[in-house]
Design an enzyme around this catalytic site. Structure first.
Site, PDB file in Angstrom:
ATOM      1  N   ILE A  34      54.981  54.204  42.832  1.00  0.00           N
ATOM      2  CA  ILE A  34      54.439  54.781  43.927  1.00  0.00           C
ATOM      3  C   ILE A  34      54.683  56.356  44.037  1.00  0.00           C
ATOM      4  O   ILE A  34      54.167  56.995  45.047  1.00  0.00           O
ATOM      5  CB  ILE A  34      55.106  54.084  45.330  1.00  0.00           C
ATOM      6  CG1 ILE A  34      56.564  54.138  45.314  1.00  0.00           C
ATOM      7  CG2 ILE A  34      54.489  52.785  45.382  1.00  0.00           C
ATOM      8  CD1 ILE A  34      57.246  53.689  46.511  1.00  0.00           C
ATOM      9  N   GLY A  35      55.513  56.872  43.077  1.00  0.00           N
ATOM     10  CA  GLY A  35      55.869  58.385  43.304  1.00  0.00           C
ATOM     11  C   GLY A  35      56.518  58.897  41.922  1.00  0.00           C
ATOM     12  O   GLY A  35      57.067  58.159  41.234  1.00  0.00           O
ATOM     13  N   GLY A  92      60.276  65.422  39.167  1.00  0.00           N
ATOM     14  CA  GLY A  92      60.606  66.167  38.043  1.00  0.00           C
ATOM     15  C   GLY A  92      61.788  65.221  37.259  1.00  0.00           C
ATOM     16  O   GLY A  92      61.716  65.591  36.033  1.00  0.00           O
ATOM     17  N   TYR A  93      62.114  64.556  37.697  1.00  0.00           N
ATOM     18  CA  TYR A  93      63.296  63.637  37.185  1.00  0.00           C
ATOM     19  C   TYR A  93      63.065  62.173  37.114  1.00  0.00           C
ATOM     20  O   TYR A  93      63.658  61.477  36.473  1.00  0.00           O
ATOM     21  CB  TYR A  93      64.542  63.932  37.707  1.00  0.00           C
ATOM     22  CG  TYR A  93      65.384  65.381  37.159  1.00  0.00           C
ATOM     23  CD1 TYR A  93      66.059  65.157  35.951  1.00  0.00           C
ATOM     24  CD2 TYR A  93      64.951  66.449  37.455  1.00  0.00           C
ATOM     25  CE1 TYR A  93      66.358  66.261  35.210  1.00  0.00           C
ATOM     26  CE2 TYR A  93      65.410  67.539  37.181  1.00  0.00           C
ATOM     27  CZ  TYR A  93      66.246  67.469  35.737  1.00  0.00           C
ATOM     28  OH  TYR A  93      66.627  68.678  35.195  1.00  0.00           O
ATOM     29  N   VAL A 121      59.555  56.520  40.769  1.00  0.00           N
ATOM     30  CA  VAL A 121      59.667  55.724  42.115  1.00  0.00           C
ATOM     31  C   VAL A 121      58.887  54.317  42.122  1.00  0.00           C
ATOM     32  O   VAL A 121      57.572  54.436  42.029  1.00  0.00           O
ATOM     33  CB  VAL A 121      59.528  56.420  43.346  1.00  0.00           C
ATOM     34  CG1 VAL A 121      60.006  55.612  44.603  1.00  0.00           C
ATOM     35  CG2 VAL A 121      60.841  57.947  43.027  1.00  0.00           C
ATOM     36  N   ASP A 139      65.925  71.831  48.554  1.00  0.00           N
ATOM     37  CA  ASP A 139      64.485  71.506  48.049  1.00  0.00           C
ATOM     38  C   ASP A 139      63.667  70.582  49.551  1.00  0.00           C
ATOM     39  O   ASP A 139      63.152  69.743  49.133  1.00  0.00           O
ATOM     40  CB  ASP A 139      64.750  70.553  47.119  1.00  0.00           C
ATOM     41  CG  ASP A 139      63.546  70.612  46.007  1.00  0.00           C
ATOM     42  OD1 ASP A 139      62.806  71.759  46.171  1.00  0.00           O
ATOM     43  OD2 ASP A 139      63.387  69.654  45.402  1.00  0.00           O
TER      44      ASP A 139
HETATM   45  N1  LIG Z   1      61.892  55.455  49.745  1.00  0.00           N
HETATM   46  C1  LIG Z   1      60.900  55.796  49.511  1.00  0.00           C
HETATM   47  N2  LIG Z   1      59.602  55.050  49.821  1.00  0.00           N
HETATM   48  C2  LIG Z   1      58.199  55.518  49.409  1.00  0.00           C
HETATM   49  N3  LIG Z   1      58.285  56.515  48.556  1.00  0.00           N
HETATM   50  C3  LIG Z   1      59.090  57.025  48.122  1.00  0.00           C
HETATM   51  C4  LIG Z   1      60.636  56.876  48.544  1.00  0.00           C
HETATM   52  N4  LIG Z   1      61.253  57.714  47.583  1.00  0.00           N
HETATM   53  C5  LIG Z   1      60.470  58.365  47.035  1.00  0.00           C
HETATM   54  N5  LIG Z   1      59.164  58.022  47.237  1.00  0.00           N
HETATM   55  C6  LIG Z   1      58.001  58.820  46.601  1.00  0.00           C
HETATM   56  O1  LIG Z   1      58.432  59.164  45.063  1.00  0.00           O
HETATM   57  C7  LIG Z   1      58.160  60.636  45.021  1.00  0.00           C
HETATM   58  C8  LIG Z   1      59.170  61.136  44.274  1.00  0.00           C
HETATM   59  O2  LIG Z   1      60.504  61.068  44.780  1.00  0.00           O
HETATM   60  P1  LIG Z   1      61.508  62.146  44.554  1.00  0.00           P
HETATM   61  O3  LIG Z   1      61.147  63.376  45.062  1.00  0.00           O
HETATM   62  O4  LIG Z   1      62.824  61.280  45.031  1.00  0.00           O
HETATM   63  O5  LIG Z   1      61.666  62.073  42.638  1.00  0.00           O
HETATM   64  P2  LIG Z   1      62.397  63.327  42.301  1.00  0.00           P
HETATM   65  O6  LIG Z   1      62.342  63.259  40.737  1.00  0.00           O
HETATM   66  O7  LIG Z   1      63.944  63.554  42.495  1.00  0.00           O
HETATM   67  O8  LIG Z   1      61.569  64.570  42.575  1.00  0.00           O
HETATM   68  P3  LIG Z   1      61.763  66.263  42.364  1.00  0.00           P
HETATM   69  O9  LIG Z   1      60.863  66.505  41.620  1.00  0.00           O
HETATM   70  O10 LIG Z   1      61.355  66.680  43.783  1.00  0.00           O
HETATM   71  O11 LIG Z   1      63.394  66.425  42.175  1.00  0.00           O
HETATM   72  C9  LIG Z   1      58.309  61.092  46.577  1.00  0.00           C
HETATM   73  O12 LIG Z   1      57.389  62.372  46.694  1.00  0.00           O
HETATM   74  C10 LIG Z   1      57.464  60.003  47.244  1.00  0.00           C
HETATM   75  O13 LIG Z   1      56.100  59.951  47.216  1.00  0.00           O
END
Ligand SMILES: Nc1ncnc2c1ncn2[C@@H]1O[C@H](COP(=O)(O)OP(=O)(O)OP(=O)(O)O)[C@@H](O)[C@H]1O
Length: 484
Positions: free
Chosen positions: A170-171, A174-175, A178, A287
């Site tokens: 669903i998402g 950068g790291y 999800v 961020d």
């Molecule tokens: N609890 C959640 N419920 C639904 N969607 C989520 C949830 N957590 C994250 N996502 C989805 O996943 C995407 C990526 O999550 P997240 O920003 O935590 O990853 P990241 O790798 O840490 O991102 P960044 O590149 O900002 O560090 C979010 O923008 C959101 O769309």
């Protein structure tokens, strides 16, 4: 300046919802990695008393693992201290920590209860009184990690996500990837699996995020359910059914009527007040952006992704990073110019975010036009009608809109000293006339005192400089060595 279709901010690590972001963005993501400042930060303080506080969540976790160092030792990975010196012991500590997590540790974390704001000017005595509260103690405030959060096995996580099936994705950030999942008892969760970057970067991200999120408890902060360290690093969070703000603001925007936008602005402000002033530690998120704001069933916003968050000891004025990390379009001038991080970093990003809510435009559009640069002249001439998202037509509360626009202009002030604190922002948004008058008065006196400073700043950091920085940054991110 364009509406929709482009990434929200230009991020070396910008997270996104799978369905809504375009290919150009994906190209950026696959190339760019978030440079970690955690390995080379310097912690600037004018009156710091060395060693009294851990500088970040990682510090606390390492602290917890130090006692277990003898359990596991594995040479190889290393990290560096604030001077950039290599610390071969870090790998051992991390391994010890993960080993401990796997066993279902008795690591004690303290839930930070809300406390009255303690100013940086409070005496050393008061600061010292706080220290034991932040360390393992027997005061009954501590809770046991294993009793509060589930330690999921890999097979449990695989079962929940249909073996991390692509359909459940669903998402992506950068790291991390999800995945949507369903636990055995039917609870829907989001499982964040760290997949990108070097082992050290992922570990740092994991520890930062875990180290903050396990200690915070607020309706506007994403909720952790558990973690898993078998077969990789996983965080298990409550599922936000509407995904991120970015997915809706730059997707099916009709869902976002004015009432919801206003609710989101207020909820994020309340979450940030809690992080900055409501915890025992000052937490700087670093961020704040549309893709890091998750939306609960009732569109209550929840701040997520604490991978870059920093703790600041009370007596530190600020923290200085030597490597760039964060998201272009959301970062203030003092960060670009000097790497300075404090609460006002989040205040600026928050200002950009509410500009996005007002205008429906992205922090940086496809031609790297900054929303701030576009909106500033309109804000200063109070041309609200030109700012407002055409999707809203005139379906908004004018008083709330005026307050939001005013708040945005205060928050994106070039000089951090002129920006309000988040507690003031919250009051202004709620229509507190007294706070507004005080902030304006204060601004005026600061303006008189720092007029010449202000002029030289303006010369030093204008849109040309911003674009130069952007260009330089892109070059760094696109260097082949970053992907090695
Ligand atoms: N609890 C959640 N419920 C639904 N969607 C989520 C949830 N957590 C994250 N996502 C989805 O996943 C995407 C990526 O999550 P997240 O920003 O935590 O990853 P990241 O790798 O840490 O991102 P960044 O590149 O900002 O560090 C979010 O923008 C959101 O769309």
């Amino acid at each position: 300046m364009e509406n929709g279709g482009e990434p929200s901010g230009s991020s070396c690590n910008g997270s996104h919802d799978i369905d809504t972001e375009n290919q150009e963005w994906e190209a950026n993501t696959s190339i760019g990695r978030r440079p970690r400042a955690g390995f080379s930060d310097s912690f600037s303080s004018h009156d710091m008393e060395g060693g009294m506080y851990e500088s970040s969540p990682r510090g606390v976790l390492e602290g917890s693992s130090r006692s277990l160092e003898s359990e596991t030792a594995s040479p190889g990975a290393s990290t560096s201290d604030s001077e950039g010196n290599q610390d071969p012991g870090a790998s051992t500590r991390w391994n010890g920590f993960f080993h401990m997590l796997k066993k279902g540790p008795n690591v004690r974390f303290q839930k930070w209860k809300s406390v009255p704001k303690i100013t940086r000017r409070k005496s050393k005595r008061i600061i010292e009184e706080m220290v034991p509260v932040l360390r393992p103690s027997t005061d009954g405030e501590l809770c046991y990690f294993k009793s509060c959060w589930n330690n999921f096995t890999l097979s449990e996580l695989e079962a929940a996500t249909n073996n991390f099936s692509h359909d459940n994705l669903i998402g992506e950030g950068g790291y991390a990837e999800v995945y949507k999942g369903a636990l055995e008892d039917g609870q829907l969760v989001a499982i964040k699996r760290l997949t990108r970057g070097t082992q050290e970067e992922m570990t740092a991200d994991f520890l930062s995020e875990l180290g903050v999120i396990v200690h915070v408890d607020h309706p506007n902060i994403a909720k952790l359910i558990g973690y898993g360290v078998e077969g990789g690093m996983h965080l298990v969070l409550e599922l936000s059914p509407h995904g991120s703000l970015a997915s809706i603001l730059y997707g099916p925007r009709e869902k976002l009527d004015w009432g919801i936008r206003h609710k989101i602005a207020l909820g994020i402000a309340e979450g940030l007040v809690y992080l900055h002033e409501g915890c025992h530690r000052r937490i700087i998120h670093k961020d704040i952006k549309a893709s890091n704001i998750l939306l609960a069933e009732d569109f209550e916003p929840q701040i997520s992704d604490f991978g870059l968050a920093k703790w600041l000891p009370d007596q530190w004025t600020h923290h200085t990073v030597s490597n760039f990390e964060g998201t272009f379009g959301y970062l203030p001038p003092e960060y670009f110019m000097h790497g300075i991080v404090d609460e006002k970093t989040d205040v600026y990003s928050y200002g950009v975010l509410i500009l996005e809510l007002i205008t429906g435009r992205k922090a940086l559009d496809s031609s790297q036009q900054s929303l701030v640069m576009w909106a500033k002249p309109l804000l200063s001439k109070n041309c609200i009608l030109e700012l407002v998202d055409p999707f809203l037509v005139d379906a908004y509360d004018s008083e709330q809109m005026n307050r939001m626009a005013l708040t945005a202009s205060l928050c994106i002030h070039q000089s951090s000293i002129h920006r309000p604190q988040m507690s003031e922002v919250e009051k202004i948004l709620k229509g507190d006339a007294h706070t507004l008058a005080t902030v304006k008065q204060c601004q005026q006196s600061k303006f008189q005192r720092t007029y010449s400073e202000e002029l030289s700043d303006a010369e030093e950091y204008n849109s040309t400089k911003y674009l130069q920085d952007l260009g330089r940054y892109r070059e760094i991110v696109l260097e082949p060595s970053n992907d090695a």
